[in-house]
Design a protein around this motif. Structure first.
Motif, PDB file in Angstrom:
ATOM      1  N   ASP A 118     -17.580  32.137 -15.727  1.00 53.41           N
ATOM      2  CA  ASP A 118     -18.387  32.446 -14.552  1.00 53.41           C
ATOM      3  C   ASP A 118     -19.773  31.805 -14.589  1.00 53.41           C
ATOM      4  O   ASP A 118     -20.618  32.062 -13.740  1.00 53.41           O
ATOM      5  N   GLY A 119     -20.018  30.976 -15.585  1.00 49.78           N
ATOM      6  CA  GLY A 119     -21.295  30.284 -15.680  1.00 49.78           C
ATOM      7  C   GLY A 119     -22.301  30.946 -16.603  1.00 49.78           C
ATOM      8  O   GLY A 119     -23.367  30.384 -16.862  1.00 49.78           O
ATOM      9  N   SER A 120     -21.983  32.134 -17.113  1.00 49.59           N
ATOM     10  CA  SER A 120     -22.911  32.842 -17.997  1.00 49.59           C
ATOM     11  C   SER A 120     -22.692  32.421 -19.447  1.00 49.59           C
ATOM     12  O   SER A 120     -21.738  31.726 -19.781  1.00 49.59           O
ATOM     13  N   PHE A 121     -23.603  32.882 -20.307  1.00 51.03           N
ATOM     14  CA  PHE A 121     -23.513  32.581 -21.733  1.00 51.03           C
ATOM     15  C   PHE A 121     -23.557  33.866 -22.544  1.00 51.03           C
ATOM     16  O   PHE A 121     -24.240  34.822 -22.173  1.00 51.03           O
ATOM     17  N   ALA A 122     -22.853  33.843 -23.665  1.00 50.20           N
ATOM     18  CA  ALA A 122     -22.930  34.923 -24.645  1.00 50.20           C
ATOM     19  C   ALA A 122     -23.922  34.508 -25.728  1.00 50.20           C
ATOM     20  O   ALA A 122     -24.425  33.381 -25.739  1.00 50.20           O
ATOM     21  N   SER A 123     -24.185  35.421 -26.655  1.00 50.27           N
ATOM     22  CA  SER A 123     -25.148  35.112 -27.723  1.00 50.27           C
ATOM     23  C   SER A 123     -24.593  34.114 -28.730  1.00 50.27           C
ATOM     24  O   SER A 123     -25.340  33.308 -29.282  1.00 50.27           O
ATOM     25  N   TRP A 124     -23.284  34.185 -28.986  1.00 49.69           N
ATOM     26  CA  TRP A 124     -22.689  33.368 -30.044  1.00 49.69           C
ATOM     27  C   TRP A 124     -21.419  32.694 -29.543  1.00 49.69           C
ATOM     28  O   TRP A 124     -20.767  33.192 -28.624  1.00 49.69           O
ATOM     29  N   PRO A 125     -21.019  31.575 -30.141  1.00 49.44           N
ATOM     30  CA  PRO A 125     -19.767  30.921 -29.761  1.00 49.44           C
ATOM     31  C   PRO A 125     -18.588  31.892 -29.867  1.00 49.44           C
ATOM     32  O   PRO A 125     -18.473  32.628 -30.844  1.00 49.44           O
ATOM     33  N   GLY A 126     -17.756  31.899 -28.843  1.00 54.62           N
ATOM     34  CA  GLY A 126     -16.602  32.786 -28.844  1.00 54.62           C
ATOM     35  C   GLY A 126     -16.892  34.174 -28.333  1.00 54.62           C
ATOM     36  O   GLY A 126     -15.974  34.989 -28.202  1.00 54.62           O
ATOM     37  N   GLY A 127     -18.150  34.468 -28.037  1.00 56.83           N
ATOM     38  CA  GLY A 127     -18.503  35.791 -27.550  1.00 56.83           C
ATOM     39  C   GLY A 127     -17.951  36.041 -26.160  1.00 56.83           C
ATOM     40  O   GLY A 127     -17.854  35.126 -25.345  1.00 56.83           O
ATOM     41  N   ARG A 128     -17.599  37.281 -25.878  1.00 56.48           N
ATOM     42  CA  ARG A 128     -17.007  37.626 -24.582  1.00 56.48           C
ATOM     43  C   ARG A 128     -17.934  38.492 -23.728  1.00 56.48           C
ATOM     44  O   ARG A 128     -17.612  38.814 -22.595  1.00 56.48           O
ATOM     45  N   GLU A 129     -19.079  38.875 -24.272  1.00 58.26           N
ATOM     46  CA  GLU A 129     -20.004  39.727 -23.532  1.00 58.26           C
ATOM     47  C   GLU A 129     -21.246  38.930 -23.158  1.00 58.26           C
ATOM     48  O   GLU A 129     -21.854  38.267 -24.005  1.00 58.26           O
ATOM     49  N   VAL A 130     -21.599  38.972 -21.893  1.00 56.99           N
ATOM     50  CA  VAL A 130     -22.763  38.231 -21.420  1.00 56.99           C
ATOM     51  C   VAL A 130     -24.035  38.800 -22.032  1.00 56.99           C
ATOM     52  O   VAL A 130     -24.221  40.018 -22.086  1.00 56.99           O
ATOM     53  N   SER A 131     -24.901  37.920 -22.505  1.00 54.74           N
ATOM     54  CA  SER A 131     -26.239  38.312 -22.945  1.00 54.74           C
ATOM     55  C   SER A 131     -27.214  37.855 -21.860  1.00 54.74           C
ATOM     56  O   SER A 131     -27.441  36.657 -21.697  1.00 54.74           O
ATOM     57  N   PRO A 132     -27.792  38.784 -21.084  1.00 58.22           N
ATOM     58  CA  PRO A 132     -28.648  38.369 -19.962  1.00 58.22           C
ATOM     59  C   PRO A 132     -29.773  37.431 -20.371  1.00 58.22           C
ATOM     60  O   PRO A 132     -30.003  36.404 -19.720  1.00 58.22           O
ATOM     61  N   TRP A 133     -30.464  37.760 -21.461  1.00 54.48           N
ATOM     62  CA  TRP A 133     -31.587  36.900 -21.847  1.00 54.48           C
ATOM     63  C   TRP A 133     -31.104  35.575 -22.417  1.00 54.48           C
ATOM     64  O   TRP A 133     -31.626  34.509 -22.083  1.00 54.48           O
ATOM     65  N   CYS A 134     -30.106  35.616 -23.291  1.00 57.57           N
ATOM     66  CA  CYS A 134     -29.620  34.372 -23.898  1.00 57.57           C
ATOM     67  C   CYS A 134     -29.027  33.436 -22.849  1.00 57.57           C
ATOM     68  O   CYS A 134     -29.128  32.207 -22.965  1.00 57.57           O
ATOM     69  N   SER A 135     -28.424  34.004 -21.817  1.00 62.59           N
ATOM     70  CA  SER A 135     -27.882  33.183 -20.742  1.00 62.59           C
ATOM     71  C   SER A 135     -29.005  32.435 -20.024  1.00 62.59           C
ATOM     72  O   SER A 135     -28.892  31.248 -19.709  1.00 62.59           O
ATOM     73  N   LEU A 136     -30.111  33.122 -19.783  1.00 64.15           N
ATOM     74  CA  LEU A 136     -31.269  32.484 -19.155  1.00 64.15           C
ATOM     75  C   LEU A 136     -31.890  31.450 -20.081  1.00 64.15           C
ATOM     76  O   LEU A 136     -32.264  30.350 -19.655  1.00 64.15           O
ATOM     77  N   TYR A 137     -31.999  31.798 -21.334  1.00 64.70           N
ATOM     78  CA  TYR A 137     -32.581  30.896 -22.337  1.00 64.70           C
ATOM     79  C   TYR A 137     -31.788  29.588 -22.426  1.00 64.70           C
ATOM     80  O   TYR A 137     -32.362  28.496 -22.455  1.00 64.70           O
ATOM     81  N   ALA A 138     -30.457  29.708 -22.453  1.00 64.86           N
ATOM     82  CA  ALA A 138     -29.617  28.507 -22.503  1.00 64.86           C
ATOM     83  C   ALA A 138     -29.818  27.653 -21.258  1.00 64.86           C
ATOM     84  O   ALA A 138     -29.933  26.424 -21.329  1.00 64.86           O
ATOM     85  N   GLY A 139     -29.876  28.312 -20.091  1.00 66.49           N
ATOM     86  CA  GLY A 139     -30.089  27.586 -18.853  1.00 66.49           C
ATOM     87  C   GLY A 139     -31.440  26.902 -18.799  1.00 66.49           C
ATOM     88  O   GLY A 139     -31.565  25.770 -18.303  1.00 66.49           O
ATOM     89  N   HIS A 140     -32.471  27.572 -19.320  1.00 68.89           N
ATOM     90  CA  HIS A 140     -33.812  26.989 -19.337  1.00 68.89           C
ATOM     91  C   HIS A 140     -33.814  25.666 -20.086  1.00 68.89           C
ATOM     92  O   HIS A 140     -34.373  24.663 -19.627  1.00 68.89           O
TER      93      HIS A 140
END
Length: 204
Positions: free
Chosen positions: A1-23
């Protein structure tokens, strides 16, 4: 869905880490590196869908609207909601993020008004979870935003503080180092401009 998790293979979205990766995808693209267009577009779409959510903490929501404006997809309704309902709760870092979101969205008058009330005060802290923040991380964020507003004297003073902390012995998280190096790299770029008074003085 375009979001990111904290670690490779993670299945739970991390709101801050998703923003950090996008930044840092946006920063890499701005610097001329190849960023897969679909990856960036999917991330922007995901964050647009999250922008009006009041479930996330304030720092996450303000960071999100700034990044969406940085990615040329400003979430004006979400920005207005924050300005109308949350101003008394925003610290200086968050005020600069919201001001910069309006600046990037082309609303310079609103951005200037918000910037007038924003300082450079950051409390001493280190957060191992949630937003993974620290005093140095937040100072670095503010430094980047001061440069966007052309606040060179304030940027000079804050850049000296950030550089001094990095030069001293001590451990810093990957995120803190990432933000500090991004901010100092952009600050250094301003010193290469002949318009910068310090550089003019050195040339003379």
């Amino acid at each position: 869905d375009g979001s990111f998790a904290s670690w490779p293979g993670g299945r739970e979205v991390s709101p801050w880490c998703s923003l950090y990766a996008g930044h840092f995808m946006l920063a890499a693209a701005e610097a001329g590196y190849h960023v897969q267009p679909e990856l960036l577009s999917d991330w922007l779409g995901y964050e647009q869908a999250q922008a009006l959510s009041a479930r996330d903490e304030l720092r996450v929501r303000v960071y999100r609207v700034y990044l969406l404006a940085l990615g040329a997809r400003p979430a004006v309704a979400a920005m207005n909601l924050l300005r109308e309902n949350a101003m008394v709760d925003l610290d200086d870092t968050e005020r600069w993020l919201l001001a910069a979101a309006y600046q990037r969205a082309g609303m310079a008058d609103v951005a200037a008004a918000l910037g007038r009330d924003a300082g450079t005060r950051v409390r001493e802290y280190r957060e191992p979870g949630r937003t993974y923040g620290s005093m140095l991380r937040d100072q670095s964020l503010i430094l980047t935003l001061l440069l966007e507003f052309g606040r060179q004297e304030q940027a000079d003073a804050l850049a000296a503080q950030v550089a001094a902390v990095l030069a001293a012995e001590g451990w810093h998280s990957t995120q803190t180092l990432g933000f500090a190096l991004l901010a100092l790299g952009r600050y250094e770029a301003t010193l290469q401009s002949a318009a910068h008074p310090r550089l003019q003085a050195e040339v003379r």
